[in-house]
Design a protein around this motif. Structure first.
Motif, PDB file in Angstrom:
ATOM      1  N   ASP A 174       0.722  -1.087   0.016  1.00 37.58           N
ATOM      2  CA  ASP A 174       0.062  -0.205  -0.157  1.00 37.58           C
ATOM      3  C   ASP A 174       0.773   1.262  -0.174  1.00 37.58           C
ATOM      4  N   LEU A 175       2.039   1.201   0.738  1.00 43.65           N
ATOM      5  CA  LEU A 175       2.922   2.299   0.889  1.00 43.65           C
ATOM      6  C   LEU A 175       3.591   2.451  -0.300  1.00 43.65           C
ATOM      7  N   GLY A 176       4.146   1.307  -1.057  1.00 36.87           N
ATOM      8  CA  GLY A 176       4.658   1.417  -2.325  1.00 36.87           C
ATOM      9  C   GLY A 176       3.753   1.688  -3.428  1.00 36.87           C
ATOM     10  N   LEU A 177       2.674   1.697  -3.417  1.00 35.66           N
ATOM     11  CA  LEU A 177       1.368   2.115  -4.644  1.00 35.66           C
ATOM     12  C   LEU A 177       1.464   3.617  -4.561  1.00 35.66           C
ATOM     13  N   ALA A 178       1.480   4.124  -3.236  1.00 38.68           N
ATOM     14  CA  ALA A 178       1.395   5.591  -3.042  1.00 38.68           C
ATOM     15  C   ALA A 178       2.663   6.264  -3.299  1.00 38.68           C
ATOM     16  N   GLY A 179       3.788   5.523  -3.125  1.00 42.68           N
ATOM     17  CA  GLY A 179       4.995   6.047  -3.573  1.00 42.68           C
ATOM     18  C   GLY A 179       5.162   6.041  -5.292  1.00 42.68           C
ATOM     19  N   ALA A 180       4.667   4.945  -5.744  1.00 44.11           N
ATOM     20  CA  ALA A 180       4.774   4.649  -7.300  1.00 44.11           C
ATOM     21  C   ALA A 180       4.177   5.685  -8.092  1.00 44.11           C
ATOM     22  N   GLN A 181       2.869   6.178  -7.420  1.00 42.57           N
ATOM     23  CA  GLN A 181       2.210   7.499  -8.006  1.00 42.57           C
ATOM     24  C   GLN A 181       3.057   8.817  -8.121  1.00 42.57           C
ATOM     25  N   LEU A 182       3.997   8.992  -7.324  1.00 40.45           N
ATOM     26  CA  LEU A 182       4.655  10.128  -7.022  1.00 40.45           C
ATOM     27  C   LEU A 182       5.784   9.813  -8.188  1.00 40.45           C
ATOM     28  N   VAL A 183       6.249   8.729  -8.343  1.00 42.74           N
ATOM     29  CA  VAL A 183       7.305   8.486  -9.409  1.00 42.74           C
ATOM     30  C   VAL A 183       6.734   8.549 -10.934  1.00 42.74           C
ATOM     31  N   GLU A 184       5.513   8.088 -10.947  1.00 40.80           N
ATOM     32  CA  GLU A 184       4.700   8.226 -12.194  1.00 40.80           C
ATOM     33  C   GLU A 184       4.651   9.596 -12.559  1.00 40.80           C
ATOM     34  N   LEU A 185       4.127  10.313 -11.455  1.00 40.94           N
ATOM     35  CA  LEU A 185       3.908  11.919 -11.752  1.00 40.94           C
ATOM     36  C   LEU A 185       5.229  12.522 -12.171  1.00 40.94           C
ATOM     37  N   ALA A 186       6.213  12.216 -11.335  1.00 45.31           N
ATOM     38  CA  ALA A 186       7.680  12.526 -11.803  1.00 45.31           C
ATOM     39  C   ALA A 186       7.921  12.343 -13.197  1.00 45.31           C
ATOM     40  N   LEU A 187       7.912  11.111 -13.770  1.00 42.06           N
ATOM     41  CA  LEU A 187       8.205  10.789 -15.046  1.00 42.06           C
ATOM     42  C   LEU A 187       7.378  11.550 -15.971  1.00 42.06           C
ATOM     43  N   ALA A 188       6.197  11.953 -15.586  1.00 40.40           N
ATOM     44  CA  ALA A 188       5.180  12.654 -16.632  1.00 40.40           C
ATOM     45  C   ALA A 188       5.549  14.167 -16.518  1.00 40.40           C
ATOM     46  N   GLY A 189       6.501  14.662 -15.686  1.00 41.86           N
ATOM     47  CA  GLY A 189       6.867  15.848 -15.483  1.00 41.86           C
ATOM     48  C   GLY A 189       6.032  17.067 -14.816  1.00 41.86           C
ATOM     49  N   ARG A 190       5.144  16.263 -13.827  1.00 40.01           N
ATOM     50  CA  ARG A 190       4.040  16.922 -12.981  1.00 40.01           C
ATOM     51  C   ARG A 190       4.559  17.466 -11.763  1.00 40.01           C
ATOM     52  N   ILE A 191       5.390  16.688 -11.395  1.00 37.32           N
ATOM     53  CA  ILE A 191       5.986  16.907  -9.928  1.00 37.32           C
ATOM     54  C   ILE A 191       7.744  16.751  -9.920  1.00 37.32           C
ATOM     55  N   ALA A 192       8.387  17.327  -8.835  1.00 35.20           N
ATOM     56  CA  ALA A 192       9.896  16.774  -9.191  1.00 35.20           C
ATOM     57  C   ALA A 192      10.111  16.950  -7.514  1.00 35.20           C
ATOM     58  N   PRO A 193      11.376  16.415  -7.310  1.00 38.77           N
ATOM     59  CA  PRO A 193      12.005  16.291  -5.846  1.00 38.77           C
ATOM     60  C   PRO A 193      12.546  17.742  -5.774  1.00 38.77           C
ATOM     61  N   ASP A 194      12.587  17.953  -4.338  1.00 38.46           N
ATOM     62  CA  ASP A 194      12.930  19.506  -3.973  1.00 38.46           C
ATOM     63  C   ASP A 194      13.630  18.993  -2.555  1.00 38.46           C
ATOM     64  N   GLY A 195      14.856  18.346  -2.726  1.00 36.10           N
ATOM     65  CA  GLY A 195      15.329  17.972  -1.504  1.00 36.10           C
ATOM     66  C   GLY A 195      14.808  16.587  -1.119  1.00 36.10           C
ATOM     67  N   ASP A 196      14.320  16.475  -0.039  1.00 36.02           N
ATOM     68  CA  ASP A 196      13.423  15.469   0.427  1.00 36.02           C
ATOM     69  C   ASP A 196      12.123  15.608   0.422  1.00 36.02           C
ATOM     70  N   ARG A 197      11.687  16.562  -0.304  1.00 39.14           N
ATOM     71  CA  ARG A 197      10.355  17.202  -0.278  1.00 39.14           C
ATOM     72  C   ARG A 197       9.801  16.841  -1.938  1.00 39.14           C
ATOM     73  N   ILE A 198       8.472  16.948  -2.213  1.00 42.78           N
ATOM     74  CA  ILE A 198       8.011  16.863  -3.617  1.00 42.78           C
ATOM     75  C   ILE A 198       7.253  18.053  -3.978  1.00 42.78           C
ATOM     76  N   ALA A 199       7.777  18.650  -5.007  1.00 39.24           N
ATOM     77  CA  ALA A 199       7.014  19.739  -5.496  1.00 39.24           C
ATOM     78  C   ALA A 199       6.217  19.664  -6.568  1.00 39.24           C
ATOM     79  N   VAL A 200       5.025  20.515  -6.791  1.00 39.78           N
ATOM     80  CA  VAL A 200       4.615  20.204  -8.213  1.00 39.78           C
ATOM     81  C   VAL A 200       4.873  21.433  -9.053  1.00 39.78           C
TER      82      VAL A 200
END
Length: 252
Positions: free
Chosen positions: A31-57
């Motif tokens: 369940d945790l992995g699926l939530a994390g996989a959503q973040l990676v997929e959004l990053a691959l789509a160019g919608r979010i990006a890492p900002d240190g240890d944070r996630i920025a839209v």
């Protein structure tokens, strides 16, 4: 985002699905992995990006995937970058079932009704197209066997598979030990996948959700404060139901 490409959460779920039993390996960490996989997929789509240890839209426009767009909107509503460990640690009721139902609609799995202890109704999921699962597994096997740096999607999938504990499911026993070790090493090939995978493991290990303090100057005591604050739940996401409800059980 075209639907001809499977998303990372879908691939992670197919990896975890046991073809013999119709259950998912490591259901709680998955369940945790699926939530994390959503973040990676959004990053691959160019919608979010890492900002240190944070996630920025960085681009709030929809992807065309309803489940991903829901996560993107929740991130956008935060207003400021959110710590990956806080986001992943927040409850997301029914995320695994959402993806199982999607895979069923796409014809990649079919539901099999049953009962637990002869009382509670359960649902197991059998893969209908094992070729898809074999193709996903082959990408991991190739990256492990050849040592060639994988593409970002495969590297992130490997990182998440390791983080949720699928190594022993994919490469069991003593004979799989070296493969599990190489699976873990693939985590370094994708920065976003690595960030998310470490956040998944931190949530499982109960690591504090606050940034680590810098060492105090010599002779000066470190400031006092709580060492293990609980991860904050994601806003706009329903909390988990109380135990004891006689709802339909999805077999893990």
């Amino acid at each position: 985002m075209g639907r001809s490409r499977r998303t990372l959460p879908e691939e992670l779920l197919l990896l975890a699905l046991d073809p013999a039993t119709g259950t998912t390996a490591q259901p709680q960490s998955l369940d945790l992995g699926l939530a994390g996989a959503q973040l990676v997929e959004l990053a691959l789509a160019g919608r979010i990006a890492p900002d240190g240890d944070r996630i920025a839209v960085v681009a709030p426009r929809p992807t065309g995937d309803p489940t991903l767009d829901c996560a993107l909107e929740l991130l956008r509503r935060r207003g400021a970058p959110v710590r990956a460990v806080n986001w992943i640690g927040g409850p997301r009721l029914g995320l695994r079932q959402t993806y199982l139902s999607h895979l069923e609609r796409c014809g990649m799995v079919h539901a099999v009704a049953g009962q637990m202890c002869g009382v509670l109704p359960t649902t197991r999921y059998q893969a209908t197209d094992t070729e898809i699962s074999r193709e996903i597994r082959a990408r991991l096997d190739s990256a492990i066997r050849t040592g060639v740096p994988p593409d970002p999607r495969t590297a992130a999938l490997a990182a998440l598979a390791h983080a949720v504990g699928l190594g022993k499911h994919l490469y069991p026993g003593n004979e799989g030990r070296s493969s599990r070790s190489r699976l873990r090493d693939l985590i370094r090939h994708d920065p976003m996948g690595g960030l998310v995978a470490h956040a998944v493991m931190d949530v499982q290990n109960g690591v504090a959700a606050q940034p680590r303090r810098s060492p105090a100057p010599a002779g000066r005591p470190a400031p006092a404060g709580p060492t293990r604050p609980a991860p904050e739940p994601a806003r706009g996401v329903p909390m988990q139901p109380r135990r004891g409800s006689m709802a339909r059980v999805v077999a893990h």
